[in-house]
Scaffold this active site. Structure first.
Site, mmCIF file in Angstrom:
data_model
loop_
_atom_site.group_PDB
_atom_site.id
_atom_site.type_symbol
_atom_site.label_atom_id
_atom_site.label_comp_id
_atom_site.label_asym_id
_atom_site.label_seq_id
_atom_site.Cartn_x
_atom_site.Cartn_y
_atom_site.Cartn_z
ATOM 1 N N ASP A 176 -9.172 14.617 -1.038
ATOM 2 C CA ASP A 176 -7.882 15.110 -1.533
ATOM 3 C C ASP A 176 -7.943 15.527 -3.000
ATOM 4 O O ASP A 176 -6.909 15.796 -3.617
ATOM 5 C CB ASP A 176 -6.785 14.060 -1.318
ATOM 6 C CG ASP A 176 -7.064 12.745 -2.009
ATOM 7 O OD1 ASP A 176 -8.249 12.420 -2.204
ATOM 8 O OD2 ASP A 176 -6.105 12.040 -2.361
ATOM 9 N N ASP B 55 -8.693 13.970 -5.823
ATOM 10 C CA ASP B 55 -8.276 13.152 -6.957
ATOM 11 C C ASP B 55 -9.436 12.405 -7.602
ATOM 12 O O ASP B 55 -9.263 11.781 -8.639
ATOM 13 C CB ASP B 55 -7.131 12.193 -6.582
ATOM 14 C CG ASP B 55 -7.455 11.270 -5.425
ATOM 15 O OD1 ASP B 55 -8.596 11.326 -4.921
ATOM 16 O OD2 ASP B 55 -6.564 10.500 -5.027
ATOM 17 N N ASP C 167 -13.552 14.402 -4.009
ATOM 18 C CA ASP C 167 -13.319 13.782 -2.704
ATOM 19 C C ASP C 167 -12.350 14.596 -1.850
ATOM 20 O O ASP C 167 -11.919 15.686 -2.245
ATOM 21 C CB ASP C 167 -12.824 12.338 -2.876
ATOM 22 C CG ASP C 167 -11.400 12.278 -3.387
ATOM 23 O OD1 ASP C 167 -10.987 13.203 -4.098
ATOM 24 O OD2 ASP C 167 -10.693 11.299 -3.076
ATOM 25 N N SER D 286 -8.054 10.622 2.036
ATOM 26 C CA SER D 286 -8.972 10.714 0.908
ATOM 27 C C SER D 286 -10.431 10.798 1.330
ATOM 28 O O SER D 286 -10.821 11.744 1.983
ATOM 29 C CB SER D 286 -8.729 9.541 -0.028
ATOM 30 O OG SER D 286 -9.350 9.797 -1.254
ATOM 31 N N HIS D 287 -11.232 9.781 0.973
ATOM 32 C CA HIS D 287 -12.668 9.858 1.213
ATOM 33 C C HIS D 287 -13.053 9.506 2.654
ATOM 34 O O HIS D 287 -14.209 9.635 3.023
ATOM 35 C CB HIS D 287 -13.403 8.932 0.246
ATOM 36 C CG HIS D 287 -12.876 7.526 0.288
ATOM 37 N ND1 HIS D 287 -11.777 7.141 -0.443
ATOM 38 C CD2 HIS D 287 -13.263 6.446 0.988
ATOM 39 C CE1 HIS D 287 -11.517 5.859 -0.204
ATOM 40 N NE2 HIS D 287 -12.403 5.419 0.663
ATOM 41 N N THR E 80 0.858 -1.186 0.000
ATOM 42 C CA THR E 80 0.000 0.000 0.000
ATOM 43 C C THR E 80 0.895 1.237 0.000
ATOM 44 O O THR E 80 1.897 1.287 0.705
ATOM 45 C CB THR E 80 -0.937 0.046 1.223
ATOM 46 O OG1 THR E 80 -0.166 -0.201 2.391
ATOM 47 C CG2 THR E 80 -2.019 -1.000 1.134
HETATM 48 C C1 VG1 Z 1 -10.511 2.717 -2.992
HETATM 49 C C2 VG1 Z 1 -11.004 2.605 -4.418
HETATM 50 C C3 VG1 Z 1 -9.831 2.576 -5.372
HETATM 51 C C4 VG1 Z 1 -8.970 3.818 -5.150
HETATM 52 C C5 VG1 Z 1 -8.563 3.903 -3.688
HETATM 53 C C6 VG1 Z 1 -7.792 5.150 -3.371
HETATM 54 O O1 VG1 Z 1 -9.706 1.605 -2.682
HETATM 55 O O2 VG1 Z 1 -11.796 1.433 -4.576
HETATM 56 O O3 VG1 Z 1 -10.306 2.505 -6.690
HETATM 57 O O4 VG1 Z 1 -7.833 3.760 -5.954
HETATM 58 O O5 VG1 Z 1 -9.732 3.894 -2.863
HETATM 59 O O6 VG1 Z 1 -8.507 6.270 -3.745
HETATM 60 P P1 VG1 Z 1 -10.232 0.330 -1.883
HETATM 61 O O7 VG1 Z 1 -9.039 -0.552 -1.699
HETATM 62 O O8 VG1 Z 1 -10.831 0.812 -0.600
HETATM 63 O O9 VG1 Z 1 -11.267 -0.306 -2.750
HETATM 64 V V1 VG1 Z 1 -8.332 7.686 -2.897
HETATM 65 O O10 VG1 Z 1 -9.340 8.794 -3.537
HETATM 66 O O11 VG1 Z 1 -8.441 7.157 -1.392
HETATM 67 O O12 VG1 Z 1 -6.712 8.220 -3.128
HETATM 68 CO CO CO Z 2 -8.812 10.574 -3.033
#
Ligand code: VG1
Ligand code: CO
Length: 543
Positions: free
Chosen positions: A279, A281, A277, A113-114, A18
């Site tokens: 950050d 992106d 979202d 991020s989210h 990661t």
């Molecule tokens: C999620 C999304 C993935 C994205 C990742 C980071 O990951 O499904 O498509 O690349 O978030 O995005 P996961 O492993 O929870 O499915 V962000 O906007 O957090 O940089």
């Molecule tokens: Co993000």
């Protein structure tokens, strides 16, 4: 200004593979936790001596203190300089651009991020490399190894830096440049899109709402949409970054951006809506009465990109993550260009972009981007949509209808089951993987399985192999179900079930999405035996 070395111990948390670390904020605030990650990163890249780094984050709680710590650690580790977004703010794509523009050795981006923010919510940090993209698996594995043996970190004792004044400061020999977080990014966007055309779209009465979700894109969206492109004041909603994102999840989907969705579903609503979202992106695109799935958005952007000046000579190829629908593959086929299927996560696009094999990339989770940076880029997608709308002079709904008439429609939805006890999730996946070889030709909820496998990716550029990237089930009907465990959650396990049903160009494109996916959805639940491993019957989030 002498560096002090503070003893520490190997720490847990960083997972191999990661590109960053996401944890509860209070864990990050424990003494030495953030510091361990930063030192492990410096060690893994061969030290910070003489190097330069970009630093910034999404403004969530603890962002400012973390920025100060990283600056002082960079100084102690002998860095030559750091470039910091004013107020400690930088969106992920803007950070990626600053790394590339200034040819720095990488950058630290502070964001989960989210995930929600606040002292009782989540915090995160990620390291991007000199190409502007997320750390590759080779580097993250190196960082992970460092976390197992780390014994000390270095930091200087110095007064806090003034992050608010655009200025040049220093700690010892290290320079600290505080820059406007928006300016260079805005110049990049103006070089890709026809701002004049988009300005006249707005001056002719086109209306839009952009929901910044109290996160980092507020200042970017105001400067670009309202100030540079002339969208009316008030176009940007929730535009002031707050430490807890107004207590919401800055996740641009119909569930968390409900206020915007409700507005867009009104007959007198705006022409165009978008959200981003934490950050900055990722993006959600919505027209009046029309939600555009991220997979469809990628396909439409790819099919129409040539209408924007930055892409007028066409695309070299298109890449999508495995769970993303096949809609963009159909566009690539028609354009006669390459299409690539990668594991979830932007880092897998980096090699393809660097090698010039693809121009546009996207994920079903609403990340879309191009070779202009090495990250997904929410506002970029919004601006490309605006450029296309300005050229085609059609509504979003009619652009979608035309697209499906040409390529067929990939009905698509993702169902998330959050906070499942980790051991139950592990047993459920072990069971699923154990039976993959015996699924072909079996029927579930009327859907016959054509083939089933566990996705592994062979990087065509560096030859590396990434295994166990999710389970794919293909049905004879043209449907597909994909199962994955999230890598970004911070509580238990999050199961993601991705559902897709293709309907050909001459078929019915007017079905309600969940209805079109009913059989595939039931078949997926039967195959994974959700109810025998968990007490769940309904997904927590459907997008
Ligand atoms: C999620 C999304 C993935 C994205 C990742 C980071 O990951 O499904 O498509 O690349 O978030 O995005 P996961 O492993 O929870 O499915 V962000 O906007 O957090 O940089
Ligand atoms: Co993000």
């Amino acid at each position: 200004m002498n560096p002090i070395n503070i003893p520490t111990q190997p720490f847990e948390g960083q997972k191999p593979g990661t590109s960053g670390l996401r944890k509860k904020t209070r864990i990050f605030m424990e003494s030495g936790y953030l510091e361990n990650f930063v030192q492990a990163t410096f060690n893994a890249i061969g030290g910070a001596k003489g190097k330069t780094f970009v630093i910034g984050g999404d403004g969530r709680y603890f962002n400012d203190r973390a920025v100060q710590t990283i600056i002082k650690m960079a100084a102690a580790n002998g860095a030559k300089g750091v470039i910091v977004g004013q107020g400690g703010l930088l969106s992920t794509p803007a950070a990626s651009h600053l790394i590339r523009l200034n040819k720095t050795d990488g950058g630290f981006i502070l964001s989960a991020s989210h995930n929600p923010g606040g002292i009782d919510e989540d915090f995160g940090i990620k390291f991007n490399m000199a190409n502007g993209g997320p750390a590759t698996e080779t580097l993250t594995n190196g960082m992970f190894e460092e976390t197992k043996t780390i014994s000390a970190f270095s930091i200087v004792e110095a007064a806090n830096i003034d992050l608010l004044a655009i200025s040049r400061q220093s700690i010892g020999d290290m320079t600290i440049e505080i820059v406007d977080p928006v300016e260079d990014y805005k110049i990049l966007m103006a070089s890709l899109f026809d701002f004049e055309k988009i300005r006249s779209l707005f001056s002719n009465g086109f209306t839009m709402r952009f929901d910044a979700m109290h996160a980092v894109t507020g200042p970017y969206a105001k400067a670009i949409l309202e100030d540079a492109l002339g969208a009316s004041k008030g176009t940007v909603l929730n535009g002031v970054p707050s430490e807890d994102f107004g207590k919401g999840h800055p996740d641009p989907n119909p569930v968390w951006a409900k206020e915007l969705m409700d507005l867009m579903m009104r007959d007198d609503g705006p022409d165009f809506g978008a959200a981003s979202d934490g950050d900055g992106d990722r993006n959600m695109i919505v027209g009046r009465n029309t939600y555009v799935t991220p997979s469809d958005s990628l396909a439409v952007l790819a099919a129409n990109a040539h209408l924007a000046p930055g892409y007028k000579s066409g695309l070299s190829g298109i890449a999508r993550s495995m769970p993303t629908s096949g809609a963009s593959d159909l566009v690539a086929e028609k354009l006669g260009i390459g299409s690539f299927e990668t594991p979830t996560g932007w880092k897998f696009f980096g090699n393809l972009l660097d090698a010039g094999k693809v121009t546009i990339c996207g994920e079903e989770s609403a990340g879309t981007g191009s070779d202009h940076v090495r990250e997904k880029d929410g506002l970029w997608a919004v601006l490309l949509w605006l450029n296309i709308l300005a050229e085609r002079k059609q509504s979003v709904a009619s652009i979608m209808a035309d697209h499906w008439k040409e390529f067929g429609r990939n009905y698509y939805s993702r169902h998330d089951y959050e906070a499942i006890p980790s051991n139950a999730a592990d047993r459920m996946f072990a069971n699923l993987i154990g039976k993959l070889n015996n699924l072909a030709s079996k029927k579930f909820a009327g859907e016959k399985v054509q083939s089933a496998d566990e996705f592994s990716y062979h990087d065509p550029v560096d030859g590396s192999v990434s295994e166990h990237q999710g389970v794919r089930i293909f049905f004879n009907s043209g449907g597909r179900a994909v199962f994955r465990l999230s890598g970004t959650g911070t509580e238990g396990a999050t199961l993601r079930i991705y559902l897709e049903q293709y309907v050909a160009a001459n078929g019915d494109h007017t079905l309600q999405t969940q209805l079109a996916l009913k059989n595939v959805s039931q078949a997926a639940l039967d195959i994974i035996e959700l109810t025998s491993f968990t007490d769940r019957t309904q997904p927590d989030v459907m997008t």
